[in-house]
Design an enzyme around this catalytic site. Structure first.
Site, PDB file in Angstrom:
ATOM      1  N   LYS A  73      -5.581   3.467  -2.621  1.00 54.11           N
ATOM      2  CA  LYS A  73      -4.845   2.855  -1.526  1.00 54.11           C
ATOM      3  C   LYS A  73      -5.718   2.675  -0.285  1.00 54.11           C
ATOM      4  O   LYS A  73      -5.572   1.693   0.449  1.00 54.11           O
ATOM      5  CB  LYS A  73      -3.601   3.686  -1.196  1.00 54.11           C
ATOM      6  CG  LYS A  73      -2.533   3.641  -2.287  1.00 54.11           C
ATOM      7  CD  LYS A  73      -2.059   2.213  -2.557  1.00 54.11           C
ATOM      8  CE  LYS A  73      -0.897   2.172  -3.533  1.00 54.11           C
ATOM      9  NZ  LYS A  73      -0.415   0.785  -3.772  1.00 54.11           N
TER      10      LYS A  73
ATOM     11  N   TYR B 191      -5.349   8.684  -6.063  1.00 49.99           N
ATOM     12  CA  TYR B 191      -4.355   7.753  -5.528  1.00 49.99           C
ATOM     13  C   TYR B 191      -4.728   7.349  -4.104  1.00 49.99           C
ATOM     14  O   TYR B 191      -4.672   6.160  -3.751  1.00 49.99           O
ATOM     15  CB  TYR B 191      -2.967   8.399  -5.563  1.00 49.99           C
ATOM     16  CG  TYR B 191      -1.864   7.478  -5.088  1.00 49.99           C
ATOM     17  CD1 TYR B 191      -1.386   6.467  -5.915  1.00 49.99           C
ATOM     18  CD2 TYR B 191      -1.297   7.619  -3.825  1.00 49.99           C
ATOM     19  CE1 TYR B 191      -0.370   5.620  -5.489  1.00 49.99           C
ATOM     20  CE2 TYR B 191      -0.286   6.776  -3.393  1.00 49.99           C
ATOM     21  CZ  TYR B 191       0.176   5.785  -4.230  1.00 49.99           C
ATOM     22  OH  TYR B 191       1.177   4.942  -3.801  1.00 49.99           O
TER      23      TYR B 191
ATOM     24  N   SER C 283       0.853  -1.183   0.000  1.00 49.96           N
ATOM     25  CA  SER C 283       0.000   0.000   0.000  1.00 49.96           C
ATOM     26  C   SER C 283       0.891   1.236   0.000  1.00 49.96           C
ATOM     27  O   SER C 283       1.881   1.309  -0.729  1.00 49.96           O
ATOM     28  CB  SER C 283      -0.928  -0.036   1.225  1.00 49.96           C
ATOM     29  OG  SER C 283      -1.793   1.071   1.258  1.00 49.96           O
TER      30      SER C 283
END
Length: 217
Positions: A95, A91, A76
């Protein structure tokens, strides 16, 4: 999952006979204002960082069940447990989703002796992440230009500073999890990530968000 991906996994199982640990490491970054993001950039961000691990995990679960156990180590980012950079919402989304997937699967797969682990890393030397970023832009909209410049300058500075981690540290952390030397569910790697987590844990979320935002005024 594409036919190529499925075939690659089948070939890996055939080559090694028994696989004990699978590391989901693929990742890419789409940055810039959400308003300016193209549909294919949004879909690609999710496809690589979230759907990719889902496909791999689903394919390997039967193999792990047949062998009485196994481990998934999902790579991650500290931006999967705390926001850190403006214009990184997509983004962050990918994650955060990977974090939720991994934590949810922990309960689901634990009875099958299948373990889940997370690595939350920051930037590392030699991976060229900055130059691989997809930036959301529109020459007709300049309202985000000032913030975009500040974020890009920050990334340029980070690549030329000592804030990037040695990839060997990440490799060692993965090896420690794979061999059972470490049993941590989440492993935050690097000064930047640990400093951000310390800040986030020491103040309210409102204070944290304002502190980060003030860095870009």
């Amino acid at each position: 999952m594409t036919e190529y991906e499925s075939s690659s996994i089948d070939q890996a199982i055939a080559a090694f006979g028994k696989i004990d640990v699978v590391v989901n490491n693929a990742g890419m970054g789409t940055y810039g204002p959400l308003e300016l993001a193209q549909e294919d950039a949004i879909d690609w961000q999710f496809a690589v960082n979230t759907r990719g691990p889902i496909n791999v995990i689903r394919k390997f679960i039967p193999h792990f069940r047949a062998n009485g156990g196994g481990m998934f180590i999902n790579i991650s980012s500290f931006m999967g447990i705390t926001t850190a950079v403006p214009l990184g919402s997509l983004y962050n989304m990918s994650k955060f989703a990977l974090e939720g997937l991994t934590e949810g699967l922990y309960y689901e797969l634990k009875p099958l002796n299948i373990e889940l682990r997370l690595i939350e890393q920051g930037g590392s030397t030699g991976n060229n992440f900055k130059n691989s970023i997809t930036w959301n832009r529109d020459d007709n909209i300049q309202d985000y230009d000032n913030l975009m410049t500040k974020v890009q300058n920050l990334m340029n500075h980070a690549e030329s500073s000592s804030t990037l981690d040695d990839p060997q540290i990440i490799v060692d952390a993965i090896a420690a999890l794979a061999t059972g030397e470490s049993n941590k569910f989440r492993t935050v790697i690097g000064t930047a990530g640990n400093d951000l987590m310390a800040l986030r844990n020491s103040v309210s979320i409102e204070q944290y968000l304002e502190t980060i935002a003030n860095n870009y005024k």
